[in-house]
Design a protein around this motif. Structure first.
Motif, mmCIF file in Angstrom:
data_model
loop_
_atom_site.group_PDB
_atom_site.id
_atom_site.type_symbol
_atom_site.label_atom_id
_atom_site.label_comp_id
_atom_site.label_asym_id
_atom_site.label_seq_id
_atom_site.Cartn_x
_atom_site.Cartn_y
_atom_site.Cartn_z
ATOM 1 N N THR A 1 68.005 31.236 5.938
ATOM 2 C CA THR A 1 69.121 30.972 5.029
ATOM 3 C C THR A 1 68.925 31.703 3.714
ATOM 4 N N SER A 2 69.936 32.410 3.257
ATOM 5 C CA SER A 2 69.846 33.156 1.996
ATOM 6 C C SER A 2 69.996 32.223 0.803
ATOM 7 N N GLY A 3 69.314 32.564 -0.264
ATOM 8 C CA GLY A 3 69.376 31.778 -1.490
ATOM 9 C C GLY A 3 68.183 32.091 -2.353
ATOM 10 N N GLU A 4 68.233 31.653 -3.609
ATOM 11 C CA GLU A 4 67.154 31.962 -4.535
ATOM 12 C C GLU A 4 65.953 31.035 -4.347
ATOM 13 N N SER A 5 66.148 29.734 -4.426
ATOM 14 C CA SER A 5 65.039 28.791 -4.287
ATOM 15 C C SER A 5 65.021 28.203 -2.882
ATOM 16 N N ASN A 6 63.842 27.770 -2.436
ATOM 17 C CA ASN A 6 63.721 27.188 -1.097
ATOM 18 C C ASN A 6 64.537 25.914 -0.951
ATOM 19 N N SER A 7 64.585 25.097 -1.992
ATOM 20 C CA SER A 7 65.347 23.846 -1.910
ATOM 21 C C SER A 7 66.832 24.130 -1.755
ATOM 22 N N TYR A 8 67.326 25.155 -2.463
ATOM 23 C CA TYR A 8 68.748 25.515 -2.326
ATOM 24 C C TYR A 8 69.020 26.081 -0.934
ATOM 25 N N ARG A 9 68.101 26.895 -0.426
ATOM 26 C CA ARG A 9 68.293 27.496 0.902
ATOM 27 C C ARG A 9 68.365 26.426 1.980
ATOM 28 N N LEU A 10 67.530 25.400 1.851
ATOM 29 C CA LEU A 10 67.559 24.309 2.827
ATOM 30 C C LEU A 10 68.883 23.558 2.758
#
Length: 473
Positions: A164-173
């Motif tokens: 999943t694309s995104g900046e932070s791991n928590s946001y990607r999840l």
């Protein structure tokens, strides 16, 4: 604009009822796969202002080589997506992403996990929140899933983040699981050929192991149809809403999405009139669910609360590319009112940059049409894009206190994406064309907006209301 949400049934019903079994079994030749892959890499490098901000070019190229080595004589769309998706996600840019193909990689005979699950970056990683149907209730709601078919929950969470694309791991999840049901992701990323799941779970401190029957897509489809027919109560989710708590002289603006500027301006005019009429002393602005939209709406709200002239952006870097020109040319041909951007960029050399400094500021409303009191801003990992810009501006000008979680969107980030698709597999790809520096930032600021008080997002509103009540007592 108002959207309607009926639990989880309707979106998944639409997804599951339109599965094309023939499409999911189609195989693409090695030549087609390489053509798509070359298009993907060249498009990203030619369009993105700097794809190697987080991952080095050398490391990325190693991954490119590894992916190509896994191209067999032919692959299904699912097999190809599994190889390419983590590569795009490794750029850690939420606006540059390979869109999850959903129904295109599902088969009618795929076995799905038969529970509604909440995922988390920390323990408990997976927790059952709802039974799909009374026939699938062997594990109690609230149980923590420790493993599925000997795959640890932690590893499954990392697999979702990896894709999943995104900046932070928590946001990607959150992005991965919020937009795709967990059982769909599990089927997309793993091959489970058996018709049951071997599950280890913990409930009330006791660990247990059990085998539960899988649910097929047609079976789940029927369950969702029944739910859709029997559910009459609809939960209305407005893009923006206003609520008064006159007993503690508090108003709450819930700002879920930045859309329809004209309607939002009318909403603000009416809301702040009520605030004035009711002698409100505390204002809570809730952007915990706000994923962005038109940043101009952020300016509209800031004019009612900022004590000083303000700007949301410090600087914007634009990269010009052929993909960008082709997109805006098509946009222009559809409607001549959309030609300004194309006319501006069409003669720019591909690969060149422009840097625009945002030195102008917006003047807030006169003091008699502006809120003067204590202001609290609620944020979460879901606070992204233009909503993050609003939060950073709020913080920079010290307009009030931010309570909640670090925003999912970073204060220096990429955006204004161009959509395209790979020529053979037709996988859809978005690529950023601009780098945005929000007010008060530098290249070192690779993080979200940090709250003044870190509180789990679900507790942020209660936290602030208690502060206000204690202040009154």
């Amino acid at each position: 604009m108002t959207s309607i949400k009926i639990l989880f049934a309707i979106p998944l019903l639409l997804l599951l009822s339109t599965i094309n079994a023939q499409l999911t079994s189609t195989k693409f030749s090695k030549k087609e796969l390489n053509e798509d892959f070359s298009f993907l890499i060249s498009s990203i490098e030619g369009t993105h202002p700097n794809p190697y901000t987080i991952i080095s070019k050398a490391k990325f190229e190693k991954q490119v080589k590894k992916v190509k080595e896994n191209f067999k004589d032919s692959l299904t769309l699912k097999e190809y997506y599994r190889l390419v998706s983590p590569l795009v996600a490794s750029l850690q840019d939420g606006h540059t992403r390979l869109l999850f193909p959903g129904k295109k990689i599902l088969n009618q005979d795929d076995y799905l996990f038969p529970f509604i699950v909440k995922s988390s970056i920390d323990e408990p990683y997976l927790k059952i929140t709802e039974h799909i149907d009374s026939a699938y209730n062997k594990i109690p709601v609230g149980a923590e899933i420790l493993s599925i078919n000997k795959l640890s929950s932690k590893n499954i969470i990392h697999k979702i983040i990896e894709n999943t694309s995104g900046e932070s791991n928590s946001y990607r999840l959150k992005m991965g699981t919020d937009f795709s049901m967990f059982s769909i992701l599990l089927s997309a990323y793993y091959d489970f050929n058996q018709n049951d799941f071997d599950i280890v779970y913990r409930y009330n401190g006791k660990a247990s192991r059990i085998k539960v029957d899988a649910i097929t897509i047609p079976e789940m489809n029927e369950i969702f149809k029944k739910k859709a027919n029997t559910q009459t109560k609809k939960e209305e989710v407005k893009d923006y809403d206003f609520h008064l708590k006159p007993e503690i002289k508090t108003a709450i603006i819930t700002f879920n999405y930045m859309t329809d500027q004209k309607s939002f301006q009318e909403f603000l005019k009416d809301s702040f009139l009520k605030i004035k009429e009711n002698n409100i002393e505390n204002l809570i602005i809730d952007i915990r669910e706000n994923g962005g939209g038109n940043s101009a709406l952020g300016n509209d709200l800031l004019q009612y609360i900022s004590p000083v002239p303000f700007s949301q952006y410090k600087e914007t870097v634009i990269k010009y590319s052929q993909l960008q020109k082709d997109f805006y040319k098509l946009y222009c041909e559809k409607d001549s009112n959309n030609c300004n951007t194309y006319n501006y960029i069409k003669n720019k050399s591909n690969g060149t940059f422009d840097t625009i400094s945002n030195i102008s500021t917006t003047t807030p409303n006169p003091i008699n049409n502006r809120f003067i009191g204590d202001i609290y801003l609620l944020t979460s990992t879901k606070t992204y894009s233009s909503a993050m810009n609003f939060a950073q501006t709020f913080k920079h000008y010290k307009i009030g206190k931010i309570i909640g979680e670090e925003t999912g969107g970073w204060v220096v980030s990429y955006g204004d994406y161009i959509p395209t698709e790979l020529p053979n597999t037709k996988l859809k790809l978005n690529i950023s064309t601009k780098k945005f520096y929000t007010i008060g930032t530098t290249n070192k600021d690779l993080h979200g907006v940090i709250p003044d008080e870190k509180v789990p997002a679900k507790d942020a509103l209660t936290n602030v209301l208690n502060k206000i009540k204690n202040k009154k007592s």
